[in-house]
Design an enzyme around this catalytic site. Sequence first.
Site, PDB file in Angstrom:
ATOM      1  N   HIS A 113     -35.019  21.122   8.215  1.00 23.91           N
ATOM      2  CA  HIS A 113     -35.772  20.591   9.346  1.00 23.91           C
ATOM      3  C   HIS A 113     -35.085  21.064  10.619  1.00 23.91           C
ATOM      4  O   HIS A 113     -33.854  21.058  10.707  1.00 23.91           O
ATOM      5  CB  HIS A 113     -35.790  19.057   9.317  1.00 23.91           C
ATOM      6  CG  HIS A 113     -36.282  18.430  10.589  1.00 23.91           C
ATOM      7  ND1 HIS A 113     -37.615  18.363  10.914  1.00 23.91           N
ATOM      8  CD2 HIS A 113     -35.604  17.859  11.625  1.00 23.91           C
ATOM      9  CE1 HIS A 113     -37.747  17.770  12.094  1.00 23.91           C
ATOM     10  NE2 HIS A 113     -36.552  17.443  12.541  1.00 23.91           N
ATOM     11  N   SER A 166     -35.500  20.667  14.960  1.00 29.80           N
ATOM     12  CA  SER A 166     -36.215  20.080  16.082  1.00 29.80           C
ATOM     13  C   SER A 166     -35.283  19.989  17.283  1.00 29.80           C
ATOM     14  O   SER A 166     -34.065  20.133  17.164  1.00 29.80           O
ATOM     15  CB  SER A 166     -36.747  18.687  15.729  1.00 29.80           C
ATOM     16  OG  SER A 166     -35.673  17.771  15.583  1.00 29.80           O
TER      17      SER A 166
END
Length: 299
Positions: free
Chosen positions: A161, A163
């Site tokens: 992930h 971000s």
Amino acid sequence: MKPTWIRLWFSAAIGLGVSQVALAEDSLVDERVKDELKTSEERFVITPHKVNYILPYTYNDNPNTDPYTNFTTNDDNEEVIDNAEAKFQISFKFPLWYNVFGDNGHLYFAYTNQSYWQVYNKEISSPFRETNHEPEMFMLFNNDWQVAGLTNSFWGVGAVHQSNGQSGSLSRSWNRIYGTMVFDRGPFALGLKAWWRIPEDEKATPSSPKGDDNPDIEDYMGNFELTAVYGLDEHMFTLMGRNNLQHPNKGSIEFTWSYPILGNLRLYTQYFNGYGESMIDYNHHNQRIGIGVSIGDIL
């Protein structure tokens, strides 16, 4: 069994990018493996994942001001993002489970933080312009295939992930499943990493907090990257190329050079040209050069 663990541990330390697992006489990782063997029983030792570095000064010839227009203007409504800023990366990992499949398959967790700091920009109080967070879980498998004179030292699979932890119009994120293979011979190593983006729902409206913040990110960040490393005496050179063959003009390259100066501290230089240096800049082309230090470097 411990030397095998340490070799794989080291391989993971470079983010499944490039390494040489076998302890050949001319191996790029010989000294690194020896160092990790010495500290393998130390409880409080933190093992690096990707390169840990700080570049106190970098220069970007084309800063991406568009996302910050509503936040970084002065009284005359002029954009005040500086060309010069500091950049640093902190990356570490630790093993969760060795020998998942008998004598192979080793599970790891890793985390990488990359930040861009407008430290010289007193006009807007020297903010952190962008910080990217990248937790990942992956599994490594040692290997010994011979391909075109190179050894396929290992392969791996993982989920990541990435971000920037922002909200609203500044929010950027994506999730991927990836596979990687590493080939090496003597002072040269080559890593191939390819990924598939996990789909997200479309936003109901442009301002909706739910849904995909960057649906075209693969056009710019690509779906694979190649990384080459070459060691010459104490010099270390790396070259990374990232692309999506459907959009070949929207890729990027990154070149680094490092040289030891004191203990594990190395002089570290970095040049980037293309798209996707950071999440907020995924669809913006920039060219950056920076100089600083790294701890241990990639090998």
